[in-house]
Design a protein around this motif. Structure first.
Motif, PDB file in Angstrom:
ATOM      1  N   ARG A   1       0.818  -1.214   0.000  1.00 49.55           N
ATOM      2  CA  ARG A   1       0.000   0.000   0.000  1.00 49.55           C
ATOM      3  C   ARG A   1       0.849   1.261   0.000  1.00 49.55           C
ATOM      4  O   ARG A   1       0.352   2.351   0.316  1.00 49.55           O
ATOM      5  CB  ARG A   1      -0.914   0.004   1.228  1.00 49.55           C
ATOM      6  N   GLY A   2       2.132   1.138  -0.327  1.00 47.67           N
ATOM      7  CA  GLY A   2       3.038   2.264  -0.206  1.00 47.67           C
ATOM      8  C   GLY A   2       2.594   3.501  -0.956  1.00 47.67           C
ATOM      9  O   GLY A   2       2.683   4.621  -0.443  1.00 47.67           O
ATOM     10  N   GLY A   3       2.111   3.323  -2.193  1.00 44.01           N
ATOM     11  CA  GLY A   3       1.687   4.465  -2.987  1.00 44.01           C
ATOM     12  C   GLY A   3       0.562   5.237  -2.337  1.00 44.01           C
ATOM     13  O   GLY A   3       0.569   6.477  -2.294  1.00 44.01           O
ATOM     14  N   TYR A   4      -0.434   4.503  -1.808  1.00 45.85           N
ATOM     15  CA  TYR A   4      -1.539   5.158  -1.107  1.00 45.85           C
ATOM     16  C   TYR A   4      -1.081   5.729   0.224  1.00 45.85           C
ATOM     17  O   TYR A   4      -1.354   6.881   0.570  1.00 45.85           O
ATOM     18  CB  TYR A   4      -2.687   4.166  -0.876  1.00 45.85           C
ATOM     19  N   TYR A   5      -0.354   4.906   0.995  1.00 48.49           N
ATOM     20  CA  TYR A   5      -0.059   5.278   2.371  1.00 48.49           C
ATOM     21  C   TYR A   5       0.831   6.521   2.450  1.00 48.49           C
ATOM     22  O   TYR A   5       0.659   7.357   3.343  1.00 48.49           O
ATOM     23  CB  TYR A   5       0.611   4.106   3.097  1.00 48.49           C
ATOM     24  N   ASP A   6       1.762   6.669   1.527  1.00 48.24           N
ATOM     25  CA  ASP A   6       2.671   7.805   1.609  1.00 48.24           C
ATOM     26  C   ASP A   6       1.952   9.125   1.348  1.00 48.24           C
ATOM     27  O   ASP A   6       2.460  10.187   1.711  1.00 48.24           O
ATOM     28  CB  ASP A   6       3.835   7.629   0.630  1.00 48.24           C
TER      29      ASP A   6
ATOM     30  N   ASP B   1      10.113   1.148   1.943  1.00 48.65           N
ATOM     31  CA  ASP B   1       8.830   0.504   1.625  1.00 48.65           C
ATOM     32  C   ASP B   1       8.002   1.324   0.650  1.00 48.65           C
ATOM     33  O   ASP B   1       7.336   0.781  -0.234  1.00 48.65           O
ATOM     34  CB  ASP B   1       8.020   0.273   2.907  1.00 48.65           C
ATOM     35  N   VAL B   2       8.027   2.651   0.816  1.00 49.23           N
ATOM     36  CA  VAL B   2       7.212   3.503  -0.061  1.00 49.23           C
ATOM     37  C   VAL B   2       8.012   4.032  -1.244  1.00 49.23           C
ATOM     38  O   VAL B   2       7.484   4.792  -2.061  1.00 49.23           O
ATOM     39  CB  VAL B   2       6.591   4.679   0.727  1.00 49.23           C
ATOM     40  N   GLU B   3       9.289   3.638  -1.305  1.00 49.10           N
ATOM     41  CA  GLU B   3      10.183   4.048  -2.406  1.00 49.10           C
ATOM     42  C   GLU B   3      10.248   5.568  -2.539  1.00 49.10           C
ATOM     43  O   GLU B   3      10.153   6.132  -3.626  1.00 49.10           O
ATOM     44  CB  GLU B   3       9.731   3.401  -3.724  1.00 49.10           C
ATOM     45  N   ASN B   4      10.397   6.213  -1.377  1.00 54.84           N
ATOM     46  CA  ASN B   4      10.497   7.675  -1.341  1.00 54.84           C
ATOM     47  C   ASN B   4      11.521   8.049  -0.266  1.00 54.84           C
ATOM     48  O   ASN B   4      11.180   8.168   0.921  1.00 54.84           O
ATOM     49  CB  ASN B   4       9.137   8.306  -1.018  1.00 54.84           C
ATOM     50  N   PRO B   5      12.799   8.194  -0.635  1.00 54.43           N
ATOM     51  CA  PRO B   5      13.860   8.405   0.361  1.00 54.43           C
ATOM     52  C   PRO B   5      13.738   9.708   1.138  1.00 54.43           C
ATOM     53  O   PRO B   5      14.388   9.856   2.182  1.00 54.43           O
ATOM     54  CB  PRO B   5      15.138   8.388  -0.483  1.00 54.43           C
ATOM     55  N   ARG B   6      12.920  10.637   0.673  1.00 53.30           N
ATOM     56  CA  ARG B   6      12.763  11.922   1.366  1.00 53.30           C
ATOM     57  C   ARG B   6      11.393  12.060   2.034  1.00 53.30           C
ATOM     58  O   ARG B   6      11.006  13.156   2.434  1.00 53.30           O
ATOM     59  CB  ARG B   6      12.978  13.074   0.383  1.00 53.30           C
ATOM     60  N   SER B   7      10.689  10.957   2.182  1.00 51.64           N
ATOM     61  CA  SER B   7       9.333  11.025   2.725  1.00 51.64           C
ATOM     62  C   SER B   7       9.315  11.522   4.167  1.00 51.64           C
ATOM     63  O   SER B   7      10.113  11.087   5.000  1.00 51.64           O
ATOM     64  CB  SER B   7       8.671   9.645   2.668  1.00 51.64           C
TER      65      SER B   7
END
Length: 483
Positions: A223-228, A297-303
């Motif tokens: 759910r990474g795309g939604y969750y982020d 997990d969300v493939e966003n290193p700056r999240s």
């Protein structure tokens, strides 16, 4: 013990997104269990609607496998499973076009309850509502079930409510939150309002504070795309934890009826005070033995999206004046637990000295795992050697108390049957959703305005150290999350 089966009328339930994960894991296995319990009248049908091209036989084969995988021990009753699968039908539809709608309309029958489960993203709710109206598939008595998220802020929630209201009355709309279908949540109301023991103590004179914890051992998974884009505040606090807070804090409705209950819940939300910046902790899990970090997990290193939230809230009314409500939820934590703990005050005067004087009664209501509740009371430790006090739980685990033959229904199967019965008590009303967002939005906006960065925490723990300090500063501590 034999359960009392409440019959329902014959129905056609259309599941939009009928090939999706929710349908496979929860909706259809739950309906099968209700079928075995005698709560699907003969002739009732389940019609799946999705984009894929297939016929009834293909769909039945797929769902037979899914129910066997997720349906539990009852799937050993192969005769009942085969009979249930024969009630399944399938039609391919285009949610944003015209394909398949005429075929769906032809499948619908007069004289039965029509319910439509929107097991799809909220971006399709308006399209589905419009086409159900355009093709005269929904009538005045039809019901629609919509899954969260109910918007991502107050503005979008209002827009979503307005879209649905174009074609359906409020009493036709069932906003489903599966937490409200749990046996323990409903037992919370029974314990509060059905027992002379608790209701007189349910106020600031006797309650020191209340803790609500929803901890998960899993990460964001697929759910990474939604969750982020959502985070723990939108995904959990605004709906699940808010609903639990309402049920624990609300006044007694004048009767156990949908709008009476929801009126009292709405009063609680509107009485919530704004949360002080220093009373909120955001967290984000680091890499560990349980798996990669949140950012990986969300493939966003700056999240800067939070996977953990802890906060202290207050309700501005006579019953709860001065009583803090501590809310906590997070992923990749030490254990999987959903719990409400009502921590009562110390007795006014203790006749015992030293450590023997420091004991508190706690009512713990467990939603998962092992649904049930226990009341922590103080007794003398057995044996010689003086007056040594010890805290012991008066435990009521439902599986133990009711026996193996009394299986506790899954939340989804209970709620779906309430839709068919036309009972909205355990579903959120539109003004509830909007009021919850009106309280949540300023918190999220303040984070964004400050470019707030979540505190990092190790996997397999109880969250960031700052969350512990949130309680310690008040001379309190979180209940242990057991792994």
């Amino acid at each position: 013990m034999v359960s009392r089966v409440i019959p329902v009328e014959q129905f056609d339930l259309v599941i939009f997104g009928g090939t999706g994960d929710l349908a496979r894991r929860k909706i259809l296995p739950g309906l099968f269990r209700r079928f075995r319990a005698g709560q699907m009248p003969e002739g009732s049908r389940v019609i799946a609607a999705a984009r894929s091209e297939m016929d009834d036989a293909d769909y039945r084969k797929q769902m037979m496998a899914a129910i066997k995988e997720f349906g539990g021990s009852e799937t050993k009753d192969t005769e009942s499973l085969e009979a249930f699968v024969q009630s399944l039908h399938y039609v391919a539809v285009d949610a944003r076009g015209d394909g398949g709608w005429s075929e769906l309309a032809q499948l619908m029958r007069d004289g039965v309850i029509r319910a439509f489960y929107f097991s799809v993203g909220p971006g399709l709710f308006g399209d589905l509502a419009e086409r159900l109206h355009q093709h005269a598939i929904a009538d005045r008595d039809s019901r629609i079930v919509v899954e969260k998220p109910f918007g991502r802020d107050l503005q979008s929630a209002k827009a979503l409510n307005a879209t649905l209201a174009q074609h359906f009355r409020e009493d036709q709309i069932y906003r489903i939150d599966h937490y409200l279908g749990k046996e323990t949540v409903q037992n919370l109301m029974a314990v509060r309002f059905g027992n002379a023991l608790f209701e007189p103590l349910w106020n600031s004179h006797y309650v020191d504070h209340i803790q609500i914890t929803v901890a998960e051992t899993v990460g964001v998974g697929g759910r990474g795309g939604y969750y982020d884009k959502s985070g723990a505040m939108r995904d959990m606090v605004q709906n699940h934890l808010m609903q639990l807070l309402c049920l624990i804090a609300m006044e007694a409705p004048n009767q156990f009826e949908a709008d009476a209950v929801r009126d009292e819940k709405l009063k609680v939300i509107r009485a919530l005070q704004p949360v002080d910046f220093h009373h909120i902790v955001r967290g984000q899990y680091e890499p560990g033995s349980g798996g990669p970090s949140y950012r990986e997990d969300v493939e966003n290193p700056r999240s800067h999206t939070e996977s953990f939230v802890a906060l202290k809230a207050h309700i501005a009314n006579m019953r709860w004046a001065g009583v803090p409500f501590y809310l906590r939820t997070g992923k990749r934590m030490k254990g999987r637990v959903s719990e409400i703990a009502v921590v009562f005050k110390d007795i006014g005067h203790s006749i015992f000295e030293g450590d023997e004087a420091r004991h508190r009664n706690i009512l713990a209501i467990r939603l998962q795992p092992n649904e049930g509740m226990d009341l922590q009371v103080t007794i003398k430790e057995p044996g010689p050697g003086g007056m040594r006090l010890v805290d012991v739980p008066l435990d009521m685990t439902f599986a133990d108390a009711l026996g193996d033959e009394q299986e506790v229904p899954d939340a989804y199967e209970r709620l779906i049957m309430d839709v068919i019965r036309g009972n909205q008590t355990l579903f959120m009303r539109g003004d509830e959703v909007e009021a919850a967002w009106a309280w949540t939005d300023p918190i999220i906006e303040a984070w964004e305005a400050r470019n707030d960065v979540p505190k990092h925490y190790d996997q397999g723990t109880a969250g960031p150290e700052d969350a512990m300090m949130l309680m310690h500063r008040d001379g309190r501590r979180w209940r242990e999350i057991k792994g």
